[in-house]
Design an enzyme around this catalytic site. Sequence first.
Site, PDB file in Angstrom:
ATOM      1  N   SER A   1     -20.742  -6.289 -17.127  1.00 22.98           N
ATOM      2  CA  SER A   1     -20.114  -7.606 -17.144  1.00 22.98           C
ATOM      3  C   SER A   1     -20.576  -8.408 -15.927  1.00 22.98           C
ATOM      4  O   SER A   1     -21.775  -8.542 -15.705  1.00 22.98           O
ATOM      5  CB  SER A   1     -18.589  -7.472 -17.205  1.00 22.98           C
ATOM      6  OG  SER A   1     -17.984  -8.713 -17.470  1.00 22.98           O
TER       7      SER A   1
ATOM      8  N   GLU B   1     -25.228  -8.859 -23.514  1.00 24.33           N
ATOM      9  CA  GLU B   1     -23.848  -8.718 -23.979  1.00 24.33           C
ATOM     10  C   GLU B   1     -23.047  -9.884 -23.430  1.00 24.33           C
ATOM     11  O   GLU B   1     -23.450 -10.527 -22.466  1.00 24.33           O
ATOM     12  CB  GLU B   1     -23.251  -7.373 -23.538  1.00 24.33           C
ATOM     13  CG  GLU B   1     -23.321  -7.076 -22.043  1.00 24.33           C
ATOM     14  CD  GLU B   1     -22.104  -7.517 -21.230  1.00 24.33           C
ATOM     15  OE1 GLU B   1     -21.164  -8.092 -21.826  1.00 24.33           O
ATOM     16  OE2 GLU B   1     -22.102  -7.303 -20.014  1.00 24.33           O
TER      17      GLU B   1
ATOM     18  N   HIS C   1     -18.351  -5.219 -23.833  1.00 25.14           N
ATOM     19  CA  HIS C   1     -16.907  -5.068 -23.611  1.00 25.14           C
ATOM     20  C   HIS C   1     -16.267  -4.327 -24.784  1.00 25.14           C
ATOM     21  O   HIS C   1     -15.474  -4.876 -25.558  1.00 25.14           O
ATOM     22  CB  HIS C   1     -16.262  -6.433 -23.401  1.00 25.14           C
ATOM     23  CG  HIS C   1     -16.658  -7.085 -22.115  1.00 25.14           C
ATOM     24  ND1 HIS C   1     -17.915  -7.608 -21.900  1.00 25.14           N
ATOM     25  CD2 HIS C   1     -15.975  -7.285 -20.967  1.00 25.14           C
ATOM     26  CE1 HIS C   1     -17.977  -8.115 -20.673  1.00 25.14           C
ATOM     27  NE2 HIS C   1     -16.813  -7.930 -20.093  1.00 25.14           N
TER      28      HIS C   1
END
Length: 275
Positions: A79, A175, A245
């Site tokens: 992230s 992502e 996630h």
Amino acid sequence: MGLCRALDYEPVVAPHAAGRYGYLAGTDSDRLADLNDAFRDESIDAVWCLRGGYGLTRILGGVDFESLARRPRAVIGFSDITALLAGVNRIAGIVAYHAPVARKPMPPFSRRQFERVLTRAEPAGALERVPDEPVVPMREGIAEGPLAGGNLSLLQCLIGTRWFPDLVGAILVLEEVNEDLYRVDRMLAHLRAVGALDRLAGVAVGRFTDLRHDPVEGSFGLEELLAQYLLPLGIPVACGFPFGHIDDQWTLPLGVRARLDAGRGTLEVIEPAVT
């Protein structure tokens, strides 16, 4: 700490790990001191982030990547940690690990991938797929190159900085979470505009979770949007790999060569990530 001990690692919690400063985990100076102390401490074998850090881009300029390069150790997270991982690759010149954070128990699938990549001095080979979760080929073909990338919004914010990853000949991994589709569009447009997509070997798209978009008739879906940017590149592209996630996710050794078979929906790590 329980996760570390479950994996037979001894946790050393940074002094300001529980700090608070607005929406940040402590002041910039406190967080930077914790990180640099870990990079300089000969007894520390890995830096495993507890969660994605909103404020990492605030402190990248002060990170002691030189100490990390002199005495390499694993840096692990995903992230917003993408910003730090990019610097580890680009400045320290060592492998960084896009992998689950240390804040909660690791499901068996994630643990197998984590140990396979991080604890064996041999190529991890073809990474395991999650049963009944298909990968969608967008352009078939086989590509080889070092893995690079991570969270899309963090990659975009690094454009023009010395921490932006070297994407020439790379397999780009992407992502994202909790973003509007139009913002994803804008980020991809920015990457394209600066030429970041021009010389990729391939693209492996992970999960874009909790994606927000206007459901009115005529709006794009994610795959259609990705196709608009990625298919004209003429390189292998596949979508839906288990990273991002989600609970069951891969550990991706950024900087290590891999082989993407977009038609079969496989990603194979062909070099050791550790020595």
